[in-house]
Design an enzyme around this catalytic site. Structure first.
Site, mmCIF file in Angstrom:
data_model
loop_
_atom_site.group_PDB
_atom_site.id
_atom_site.type_symbol
_atom_site.label_atom_id
_atom_site.label_comp_id
_atom_site.label_asym_id
_atom_site.label_seq_id
_atom_site.Cartn_x
_atom_site.Cartn_y
_atom_site.Cartn_z
ATOM 1 N N GLY A 1 -57.292 -11.505 20.361
ATOM 2 C CA GLY A 1 -57.415 -12.830 19.744
ATOM 3 C C GLY A 1 -56.620 -13.010 18.471
ATOM 4 O O GLY A 1 -55.964 -14.021 18.267
ATOM 5 N N GLU A 2 -56.679 -12.027 17.602
ATOM 6 C CA GLU A 2 -56.069 -12.183 16.287
ATOM 7 C C GLU A 2 -54.630 -11.665 16.159
ATOM 8 O O GLU A 2 -53.824 -12.252 15.451
ATOM 9 C CB GLU A 2 -56.974 -11.519 15.236
ATOM 10 N N SER B 1 -61.572 -10.029 17.258
ATOM 11 C CA SER B 1 -60.915 -9.732 18.551
ATOM 12 C C SER B 1 -61.716 -8.696 19.328
ATOM 13 O O SER B 1 -61.173 -7.826 19.989
ATOM 14 C CB SER B 1 -59.480 -9.210 18.330
#
Lengths: 333, 768
Positions: free
Chosen positions: B721-722, B529
């Protein structure tokens, strides 16, 4: 995928003749969802050869027809699409259990490809059978890997042994509950048998799940007109809401008058090497007023012979719940 | 949060200038706005070119034969039939391959195999069908070696030892300590211990892993499906001992990575060597079945948590032991020891804490980062455990979390965070969700439940990053960034960042990316991320440099002294003095510059040294459970994430929604099922490996922005993102418990586990 020759058949008889001509080396091709999958994965063994020739049934005129005649019942061509069975207005109205079962098959895309005949003749989902690296008993090897391996989902709790597959079809339990007949065509003669006796368990035939001869194809399934007051229900349990085979399923078709079951047929899917007709459960239901207690008793009777494997005891409870619910649903007036 | 102080060190601008600290996104013109994703239309219409689409003249197709043994020595290998098959151009095995060191274990193909799915041979042929026919004609005779599949078996005395240091990676657990756990447990009113397990989750990218490679006199060109062009380029150059300027990696679009496409893997090497051997371009993509071992996976874990709490809910001691399964080699093994991660160490205030993580070598495929590696496994266990603790002391789970809130980063010298909006996430998500209210179930045999989880994901560390911004002669701008497009929209937000700094409209800023030979080193690979927080500040710095040069050129044209350019500003593409007495458009300046382009370059300033950077969030779900058939339907999900500034709310929402669904898959249906006798995966296909379908996802999957302005960099972003996957599983498990009073501590929570638990509870062999 292994290369093969594709031959278009023009009639069921010609298809059977072609199978006869290339005996042992040919397979009939319907929707292809299962057969081509097996070929792509190169599933073969001493008792299962990948075909060199595929006899295309799609080129046979009218084999995909669905017709209904009042009083006589329903006729489903072997190539009738599962999605057409699902959407057919007459089937939804007069054979709702069949429409329900069709709607439970795979995913919309696969139902648009899958056929009635193909659904009845699909190979089991045992993940050892479907692993190209493992020469399992059913492929002609000497070991059933599921017996001491991972048997949590698609393995038998009834009538298992020496191989512990379960029959994966959703349509079969519903069609057997409806007392359907199946017409089979060979190169020279045809025969019509009850769909129930079309299927065999692994003790009767380890390598094949039905009585089709190598040069026979399914031509048609005929479903008799249900009697007045006949009602049916199909329930299926699975992991995802779509695109999954049954962990267990229950099909119940019964005639009811005044809340009392006059006659019934009960079939379980996903629990035995063949669609499992639960005759003791039928006996327990006939003549009874439908209520929670009776439904529970019916479920107990249906599963009393269950012999779960190391990881699938839960399927006994699952099948009981589904059957109980299906009885109560079908009995709801 | 609006008054946060951004350190001067992160606001360094060109030529001694200082960048403006951005305020609320409402005051900005491009950043914080929902610009649709660049390339979205191309993807939807099918015109976007992926590596799989690349067709080169005289291209060959490759196929790989992989091992069907968990551990074996190759006793005999006969490739004569494969080589004799018409159309086959090369067959590579350990016998004829040039020595290229690939992993710690040695050459890319060896005479031993350590897991099912390890490459044994590779074929290049005129067609894909011939290549696959050929690999089936290779006869391999294996001499079996002792193997071990399950981590607990591998830890037993007498187990076959797979590494010199033993089966525990590095010969010992990774240990972290603060305070005294034993002392803390003695002080506690309640001591509670519980064990949880998580399963192997695969990346299951829609686009297969593979590449097209051309190795000729100009060097090695790779059309790849990769998360970063630079890392793959660097690794290939190093392994093949080629100058970096002779290796070019091209990747514009990726059909999913999730951590599996960060690096040069076997298939890159085999495709390159086949191309070198044949002198022709080679396309190598895996089969779907091979994807499972090739992409690698998230480890399965067995985790035990033990805690001491005071009656009032104060956490006084926490012990966490995690055993993770890794492959037989050192490659990827560290990922097996990350389940005692940031969650346990940082999320709650706890003076006495110890974690102990074992990564255990087994004869199974290797590990790769899998969206939220470590913290996801950590929180799937920890956040169920926290709910259990809250119940033990009789406190609402949300209140329990707030009571033990950590204001500082305990494992890192109690540093203050660059921002911590977890409290805001709790409050706004709880409010939007309607926490505490349980709706009525839709049928008598169904039950409704609600649950929540916190989430944490480690923020970025200091890394170097460089980007460029070019002002073209027509006055449009082009960002130049050395990234691949992982699919999350980094390239889109870079144009927004540049547009904001340049004072230009988003629509007049484009971007060039995805080719290692024509872009700077903006990021090695998009993992962790990090891309927004690492590369975004470099893009802003580059835009600031371009802006500075633009203003200097404008000043010349407007007759303003170079020392007075600070009086100029740019808005909507027009440069003007403060009193608006003099103006000129960017386009006009650019036109006058002609072919002497304005090229801005910029690099990322280091992170402030005295700040800890972590990403936080809260996830709430409502489920409906039919416990008798074990069916769970997630009805609603609400996620609030403090990832710093949301650069593009449209993309942030879709990250959060997708991440939640991937976490839901891990919680409810995704699981590698492997025969523990032979190491063969039994569900290596998309049908039986249960990724959620469209019917499984919740109708409501809400993403909330707590509007945090982070102090650690010039764009105030931390990464997204994660995180949305990390807390999903525990929130779902907690909701299932709330609905049914059944606590399933093994993921995924599949029907068999629920029905079995219900049966055990009704027969009295199980409590809760």
């Amino acid at each position: 995928m292994k290369s093969f020759q594709l031959i278009d058949a023009r009639s069921p008889q010609e298809a059977a003749s072609l199978l006869n001509k290339y005996k042992g080396k040919a397979q009939p091709l319907a929707g292809g969802g299962d057969l081509l999958y097996l070929m792509k994965d190169r599933i073969e063994g001493r008792q299962i050869q990948m075909p060199d020739v595929l006899v295309n049934l799609e080129s046979i005129p009218k084999l995909d027809s669905i017709s209904y005649e009042k009083g006589k019942g329903l006729k489903l061509g072997a190539m009738a699409l599962v999605s057409d069975v699902e959407a057919n207005k007459t089937i939804r109205e007069r054979f709702p259990i069949l429409a329900q079962a069709a709607a439970e098959v795979a995913s919309p895309q696969l139902r648009n490809m899958g056929t009635v005949g193909g659904n009845l003749c699909q190979k089991p989902r045992c993940w050892y059978y479907r692993n190209a690296h493992l020469p399992c008993l059913k492929k002609g090897g000497s070991t059933c890997y599921a017996l001491e391996g991972d048997n949590r989902y698609y393995h038998a709790i009834l009538e298992g042994g020496p191989c512990y597959i379960v029959h994966p079809s959703d349509l079969a339990p519903a069609l057997i509950a409806l007392n359907s007949q199946v017409a089979l065509v060979g190169p020279k003669q045809s025969r019509t048998i009850p769909l129930e006796s079309f299927f065999v368990n692994t003790k009767q035939n380890l390598y094949q799940e039905n009585v089709l001869k190598p040069d026979e194809i399914v031509q048609e399934v005929s479903v008799p007109e249900p009697k007045e007051g006949s009602r049916g229900f199909y329930l299926k349990s699975r992991i995802r809401k779509s695109w999954d085979f049954a962990l267990a399923s229950a099909a119940v078709q019964m005639e009811i008058a005044g809340g009392v079951c006059r006659d019934c047929r009960i079939v379980l899917g996903g629990v035995a090497p063949l669609p499992y007709r639960a005759k003791d459960a039928e006996t327990a239901l006939k003549g009874k007023k439908i209520n929670e207690q009776v439904a529970l008793k019916v479920a107990e009777e249906a599963l009393k012979a269950a012999q779960p494997m190391s990881m699938n005891a839960y399927k006994v409870d699952l099948a009981k719940t589904l059957l109980k619910r299906a009885v109560l649903q079908a009995g709801k007036v | 949060m609006a008054n946060v102080k951004i350190p001067d060190s992160v606001l360094v601008g060109p030529e001694g200038t200082k960048l403006k600290a951005w305020g609320s996104s409402k005051e900005l013109s491009a950043v914080g706005k929902p610009r649709p994703k660049i390339g979205a239309q191309e993807k939807v219409t099918g015109s976007a070119i992926y590596a799989y689409d690349v067709q080169l003249p005289r291209m060959l197709y490759a196929a790989v034969l992989s091992s069907d043994r968990a551990h074996a020595r190759i006793a005999a290998l006969d490739t004569r039939k494969a080589e004799a098959l018409p159309g086959v151009r090369a067959v590579l095995t350990y016998k004829n391959i040039e020595p290229v060191k690939w992993e710690q274990e040695g050459n890319i193909l060896r005479d031993t195999v350590g897991y099912v799915g390890e490459p044994v041979a590779a074929v290049a042929a005129e067609t894909e069908e011939i290549a696959y026919d050929a690999i089936h004609l290779i006869a391999v005779k294996y001499d079996p070696l002792p193997s071990v599949i399950e981590p607990l078996d591998a830890m037993k005395p007498g187990a076959p030892q797979l590494q010199k240091a033993g089966n525990v990676w590095q010969g010992k657990p990774v240990i972290y300590k603060r305070g005294d756990v034993e002392k803390g447990l003695k002080e506690a009113d309640i001591v509670y211990e519980q064990t949880y397990t998580t399963s192997v989750q695969h990346h299951t990218t829609m686009e297969l892993h593979g590449c097209v490679v051309q190795w000729d006199r100009d060097g090695l060109t790779v059309w790849d499906s990769a998360q970063g062009v630079n890392q793959v380029r660097d690794q290939l150059a190093s392994r093949f001992n080629l100058p970096v300027n002779k290796v070019r990696v091209i990747c514009k679009y990726v059909g999913g990575g999730f951590g599996s496409k960060n690096s040069a893997k076997h298939y890159h090497g085999l495709a390159a060597l086949l191309s070198k051997r044949t002198g022709r371009p080679v396309k190598l993509f895996n089969t779907r079945e091979d994807e499972f071992p090739v992409s690698r996976h998230r480890p399965k874990t067995i985790q035990t948590l033990k805690a001491g709490v005071k009656k009032d809910g104060t956490l006084v001691a926490l012990y966490h032991k995690a055993i993770g399964q890794c492959g037989p080699y050192l490659d990827g093994a560290a990922l097996g020891a990350r389940a005692t991660g940031d969650g346990t160490k940082s999320l709650y205030l706890c003076p006495n804490l110890m974690t102990e993580a074992y990564s255990v070598h087994t004869n199974t495929p290797l590990l790769a980062p899998t969206r939220g590696p470590g913290d996801t496994e950590n929180l799937f266990a920890l956040e169920q455990f926290i709910d259990e603790l809250a119940e033990k002391v009789g406190i609402n789970p949300l209140e329990f979390r707030k009571k033990n809130y950590a204001e500082v980063d305990q494992p890192h010298d109690n540093h203050h965070y660059s921002s911590k909006g977890l409290d805001r996430c709790y409050d706004m998500a709880a409010k939007a969700f309607g926490w505490g209210q349980k709706a009525k179930a839709s049928a008598p045999h169904k039950k409704r439940g609600i649950g929540m989880s916190s989430l944490i994901w480690h923020g970025n560390r200091t890394e170097k990053s460089q980007a460029g911004v070019i002002i073209q002669p027509d006055g449009t701008a082009e960002v130049v960034a050395g990234i691949a497009s992982l699919g999350v929209g980094a390239e889109t937000i870079f144009t927004q960042i540049a547009a904001e700094e340049l004072g230009m409209k988003m629509e007049s800023v484009g971007i060039r990316w995805g080719d290692s030979s024509s872009t700077p080193y903006t990021i090695n690979t998009s993992s962790g991320s990090r891309t927004t927080a690492i590369a975004g500040p470099a893009v802003r710095a580059a835009a600031a440099d371009a802006r500075h040069k633009l203003l200097k050129a404008a000043a010349r044209l407007l007759g303003i002294k170079p020392t007075e350019i600070a009086t100029l500003s740019i808005k909507d593409g027009v440069i003007s003095t403060g009193d608006q007495s003099k103006k000129i458009s960017v386009a006009e300046v650019a036109r006058k510059q002609g072919r002497e382009l304005i090229i801005g370059t910029g690099h990322r300033p280091p992170n402030p040294e005295d700040m800890a950077i972590e990403i936080f969030g809260a996830q709430f779900v409502e489920v409906e459970v039919d416990e008798q058939i074990g069916e769970v339907k997630v009805l609603r999900a609400v996620t609030a994430i403090d990832c710093g500034r949301w650069i593009n709310p449209l993309l942030a929402e879709s990250q959060i929604q997708g991440g939640f669904i991937q976490g839901m898959g891990m919680a409810l249906s995704e699981e590698r099922i492997m025969d523990s006798r032979n190491g063969i995966q039994l569900n290596a296909n998309l049908h039986e490996y249960g990724m959620p379908t469209s019917l499984d996802v919740p109708d409501t999957n809400l993403a909330l922005d707590p509007e945090v302005i982070d102090a650690s960099n010039n764009i105030n972003a931390k990464g997204l993102g994660e995180p949305p996957l990390v807390g999903a599983g525990a929130a779902i498990a907690n909701a299932i418990y709330n609905a049914t009073d059944i606590r399933v501590r093994d993921y995924p929570i599949t029907p068999n586990r629920i029905v079995q638990a219900l049966k055990e509870r009704s027969s009295g062999t199980r409590q809760g």
